[in-house]
Write a protein that holds these residues in place. Structure first.
Motif, mmCIF file in Angstrom:
data_model
loop_
_atom_site.group_PDB
_atom_site.id
_atom_site.type_symbol
_atom_site.label_atom_id
_atom_site.label_comp_id
_atom_site.label_asym_id
_atom_site.label_seq_id
_atom_site.Cartn_x
_atom_site.Cartn_y
_atom_site.Cartn_z
ATOM 1 N N ALA A 260 35.876 82.236 18.792
ATOM 2 C CA ALA A 260 36.121 83.532 19.378
ATOM 3 C C ALA A 260 36.700 83.618 20.923
ATOM 4 C CB ALA A 260 35.283 84.676 19.231
ATOM 5 N N ASP A 261 36.399 82.478 21.803
ATOM 6 C CA ASP A 261 36.727 82.599 22.903
ATOM 7 C C ASP A 261 38.120 81.816 23.318
ATOM 8 O OD1 ASP A 261 36.038 80.150 22.383
ATOM 9 O OD2 ASP A 261 34.674 79.800 24.071
ATOM 10 N N MET A 262 38.816 81.342 22.221
ATOM 11 C CA MET A 262 40.095 80.565 22.329
ATOM 12 C C MET A 262 41.174 81.798 22.484
ATOM 13 S SD MET A 262 39.633 77.665 19.445
ATOM 14 C CE MET A 262 41.088 76.997 19.654
ATOM 15 N N PRO A 263 42.098 81.562 23.230
ATOM 16 C CA PRO A 263 43.175 82.513 23.243
ATOM 17 C C PRO A 263 43.981 82.618 22.208
ATOM 18 C CG PRO A 263 43.728 80.441 24.533
ATOM 19 C CD PRO A 263 42.179 80.294 24.186
ATOM 20 N N ASP A 264 44.924 83.650 22.084
ATOM 21 C CA ASP A 264 46.020 83.492 21.118
ATOM 22 C C ASP A 264 46.477 82.301 20.835
ATOM 23 O OD1 ASP A 264 44.896 86.206 20.489
ATOM 24 O OD2 ASP A 264 46.562 87.032 21.351
ATOM 25 N N GLY A 265 47.012 81.894 19.485
ATOM 26 C CA GLY A 265 47.639 80.571 19.306
ATOM 27 C C GLY A 265 47.119 80.138 17.974
ATOM 28 N N ARG A 266 47.895 79.001 17.671
ATOM 29 C CA ARG A 266 47.506 78.525 16.362
ATOM 30 C C ARG A 266 48.120 76.958 16.172
ATOM 31 N NH1 ARG A 266 50.605 78.920 10.914
ATOM 32 N NH2 ARG A 266 49.725 76.862 10.981
ATOM 33 N N VAL A 267 47.548 76.062 15.512
ATOM 34 C CA VAL A 267 48.013 74.989 15.265
ATOM 35 C C VAL A 267 49.207 74.668 14.129
ATOM 36 C CG1 VAL A 267 47.367 72.444 14.372
ATOM 37 C CG2 VAL A 267 45.528 73.528 16.093
ATOM 38 N N GLY A 268 50.304 73.818 14.598
ATOM 39 C CA GLY A 268 51.403 74.073 13.783
ATOM 40 C C GLY A 268 51.732 72.467 13.585
ATOM 41 N N THR A 269 51.280 71.582 14.634
ATOM 42 C CA THR A 269 51.582 70.230 14.585
ATOM 43 C C THR A 269 50.488 69.460 14.807
ATOM 44 O OG1 THR A 269 53.988 70.567 15.394
ATOM 45 C CG2 THR A 269 53.257 68.508 15.471
ATOM 46 N N LEU A 270 50.291 68.193 14.027
ATOM 47 C CA LEU A 270 49.069 67.419 14.061
ATOM 48 C C LEU A 270 49.357 65.943 14.093
ATOM 49 C CD1 LEU A 270 46.697 69.391 11.700
ATOM 50 C CD2 LEU A 270 46.170 68.860 14.134
ATOM 51 N N VAL A 271 48.610 65.166 14.868
ATOM 52 C CA VAL A 271 48.602 63.870 14.591
ATOM 53 C C VAL A 271 46.946 63.398 14.709
ATOM 54 C CG1 VAL A 271 50.929 63.370 15.699
ATOM 55 C CG2 VAL A 271 48.635 63.435 17.122
ATOM 56 N N GLY A 272 46.773 62.161 13.905
ATOM 57 C CA GLY A 272 45.538 61.804 13.850
ATOM 58 C C GLY A 272 45.191 60.405 14.246
ATOM 59 N N ASP A 286 52.069 76.293 25.568
ATOM 60 C CA ASP A 286 51.873 75.450 26.713
ATOM 61 C C ASP A 286 50.485 74.979 26.639
ATOM 62 O OD1 ASP A 286 50.429 77.730 26.994
ATOM 63 O OD2 ASP A 286 51.343 78.133 29.123
ATOM 64 N N ARG A 287 49.961 74.667 25.441
ATOM 65 C CA ARG A 287 48.430 74.067 25.159
ATOM 66 C C ARG A 287 48.403 72.935 24.094
ATOM 67 N NH1 ARG A 287 46.893 79.508 26.016
ATOM 68 N NH2 ARG A 287 45.969 79.962 27.996
ATOM 69 N N LEU A 288 47.917 71.965 24.353
ATOM 70 C CA LEU A 288 47.070 71.156 23.072
ATOM 71 C C LEU A 288 45.885 71.446 22.846
ATOM 72 C CD1 LEU A 288 48.967 67.861 24.191
ATOM 73 C CD2 LEU A 288 49.898 69.697 22.813
ATOM 74 N N VAL A 289 45.362 71.015 21.752
ATOM 75 C CA VAL A 289 43.871 70.769 21.346
ATOM 76 C C VAL A 289 43.237 69.573 20.816
ATOM 77 C CG1 VAL A 289 44.592 71.964 18.889
ATOM 78 C CG2 VAL A 289 42.310 72.279 20.174
ATOM 79 N N LEU A 290 42.470 69.348 21.057
ATOM 80 C CA LEU A 290 41.649 68.108 20.450
ATOM 81 C C LEU A 290 40.573 68.659 19.554
ATOM 82 C CD1 LEU A 290 41.370 66.375 23.741
ATOM 83 C CD2 LEU A 290 42.417 65.456 22.047
ATOM 84 N N LEU A 301 40.641 72.732 24.367
ATOM 85 C CA LEU A 301 41.845 72.844 24.657
ATOM 86 C C LEU A 301 42.425 72.181 25.810
ATOM 87 C CD1 LEU A 301 42.265 76.901 24.380
ATOM 88 C CD2 LEU A 301 43.337 75.376 23.005
ATOM 89 N N VAL A 302 43.652 71.951 26.039
ATOM 90 C CA VAL A 302 44.438 71.319 27.029
ATOM 91 C C VAL A 302 45.419 72.067 27.529
ATOM 92 C CG1 VAL A 302 45.465 69.150 28.035
ATOM 93 C CG2 VAL A 302 43.663 68.854 26.144
ATOM 94 N N ASP A 303 45.353 72.569 28.722
ATOM 95 C CA ASP A 303 46.199 73.684 29.486
ATOM 96 C C ASP A 303 47.263 72.766 30.087
ATOM 97 O OD1 ASP A 303 47.545 75.580 30.142
ATOM 98 O OD2 ASP A 303 46.004 76.589 31.263
ATOM 99 N N LEU A 304 48.597 72.760 29.482
ATOM 100 C CA LEU A 304 49.655 72.284 30.311
ATOM 101 C C LEU A 304 50.368 72.777 31.084
ATOM 102 C CD1 LEU A 304 51.092 70.425 26.889
ATOM 103 C CD2 LEU A 304 49.547 69.374 28.383
ATOM 104 N N LYS A 305 50.281 74.315 31.152
ATOM 105 C CA LYS A 305 50.783 75.281 32.031
ATOM 106 C C LYS A 305 52.327 75.271 31.684
ATOM 107 C CE LYS A 305 47.132 74.810 35.442
ATOM 108 N NZ LYS A 305 46.226 75.918 34.637
ATOM 109 N N ILE A 306 53.037 74.219 30.998
ATOM 110 C CA ILE A 306 54.212 74.273 30.474
ATOM 111 C C ILE A 306 54.529 73.900 29.089
ATOM 112 C CG2 ILE A 306 54.664 72.132 31.326
ATOM 113 C CD1 ILE A 306 57.247 73.120 32.686
ATOM 114 N N ARG A 307 55.444 74.289 28.482
ATOM 115 C CA ARG A 307 55.372 73.973 27.225
ATOM 116 C C ARG A 307 55.910 72.402 26.799
ATOM 117 N NH1 ARG A 307 60.034 78.599 25.405
ATOM 118 N NH2 ARG A 307 61.115 77.641 27.171
#
Length: 413
Positions: A260-272, A286-290, A301-307
């Motif tokens: 619930a505390d995550m900002p708006d967004g979604r995962v659309g690309t994944l690597v394993g 502008d974020r990645l997620v582990l 979340l990893v905030d890149l601050k740029i796309r």
């Protein structure tokens, strides 16, 4: 994170023979260790795959395709590549010419010329190709089916295949798990224009005869698929759908919802991860997620601050990923700490505004080097993986885009 280690080995054998009778035979050359890499690079403006020997900064081959390659996907062994041409309803298969064989205490390497195989796989709107052991599953959106090929057959000139059908044509994917398949499910209750494909509702499990097992798991807008240490993950609007099997029956599907505390967004690309069990995905612009499915707090979340433009995992230095952002910078991400530990300016900025097909840099890890395509300059930049300093550039011409590095080291007998 769970850790699994599987590093290749190399062995050098040497010997000499001394003979009596007053003469000595020179040392007999034994097997030698050889490291070889090849870069396979597509052109975003025309149907072309360029094969490069990075050690010699030379072009080995140029293969023509029907149209520009939207996806370039290596098989698990690295013996072949699927060159998917979505807009031309075709898939070409490239034999890489590099064969790595694991013998437990060492690895062998065989090297021959790369080749464009004569077999052309045709079907309406091919997009997602999934590699699993010797199997290759190519999904055709407008057929709503995956064709299951084997690498061995294709390399021998046979396009024999099996078919796994889904409920209806859609932008989908099929992934094998043991004796079952996880298949995407279209939403057929939504009105869809005749020239459009229906949206994705979720995923379900079918057996090897196509019979559904269990219920459809919710995964709205299913997009992005990756495998890590026996787990398969899919990106969803609601979270990440994870499929896993203990080998005793059909795989289980579990939706891990975003907190619930995550900002708006979604995962659309994944690597394993291959040696660490985790997934890395995008999350918004502008974020990645582990993602660690075994954790009580699976998302970090990893905030890149740029796309971000592209990201890859390092198959050797397994706790690192590399991220290229639209300001032209390359970053090293420690996947254990979630921190960016190194950044460097590599190219001029490449904005993500404009068409999604516009040529932008792509990354590939090649031993101790990172290859970065720079389509605006018609070249590939090779960077030291530890410092990001530029080692050299390779002129490709045209608009180099997708890139795959195939190779490694082993004994050459």
């Amino acid at each position: 994170m769970k850790m699994f280690f599987n590093y290749p080995h190399a062995m050098v054998a040497a010997g000499a023979l001394a003979m009596a009778l007053g003469s000595t035979v020179p040392a007999i050359s034994a097997d030698e260790t050889k490291e070889t890499w090849r870069l396979f690079i597509t052109d975003q403006a025309e149907g072309l795959i360029t094969v490069v020997d990075p050690a010699k900064n030379s072009v080995l081959n140029r293969f023509s395709t029907l149209g520009y390659v939207t996806h370039l996907k290596p098989t698990e062994s690295g013996k072949a590549l699927f060159a998917v041409q979505m807009d031309h309803d075709a898939v070409h298969v490239v034999e890489t010419g590099i064969v790595l064989t694991d013998h437990g205490d060492h690895q062998d390497i065989e090297i021959k010329d790369a080749a464009l195989l004569p077999t052309v796989i045709e079907g309406p709107r091919p997009v997602h190709a999934v590699m699993h052991d010797d199997k290759i599953l190519q999904f055709f959106d407008r057929d709503g089916e995956a064709r299951v090929y084997t690498e061995k057959n294709l390399l021998e000139g046979s396009a024999e295949h099996k078919v796994v059908k889904t409920a209806a044509p859609h932008h989908g994917v099929v992934v094998p798990i043991d004796d079952h398949f996880v298949v995407s499910e279209p939403n057929l209750d939504t009105a869809t224009p005749a020239d459009k494909l229906p949206p994705r509702l979720g995923a379900k499990v079918v057996d090897n005869k196509g019979k559904q097992v269990g219920e459809v798991a919710t995964c709205t807008g299913l997009h992005g698929e990756a495998t890590s240490a026996g787990l398969v993950a899919f990106g969803c609007v609601e979270g990440v759908l994870v499929a896993q099997s203990d080998g005793s029956g059909p795989p289980d599907l579990e939706l891990i919802e975003y907190s619930a505390d995550m900002p708006d967004g979604r995962v659309g690309t994944l690597v394993g991860g291959k040696a660490l069990q985790f997934f890395l995905g995008d999350y918004g612009d502008d974020r990645l997620v582990l993602i660690d499915p075994s954790s009580d707090t699976p998302f970090r979340l990893v905030d890149l601050k740029i796309r971000d433009v592209h990201f890859v995992l390092d198959p050797i230095r397994v706790k690192y990923a590399y991220v290229f952002t639209e300001d032209g910078k390359l970053h090293a991400l420690n996947v254990l700490s979630g921190e960016l530990v190194r950044s460097a300016q590599v190219t001029e900025p490449y904005s993500k505004d404009g068409h999604w097909r516009d040529p932008r840099p792509r990354l590939a890890v090649m031993g101790d080097l990172i290859a970065v395509t720079d389509p605006r300059e018609s070249l590939v930049r090779l960077l030291d993986v530890n410092t990001f300093e530029e080692d050299r550039t390779i002129a490709i011409g045209g608009s180099p885009f997708n890139i795959v590095a195939i190779g490694g080291s082993g004994l050459q007998h």
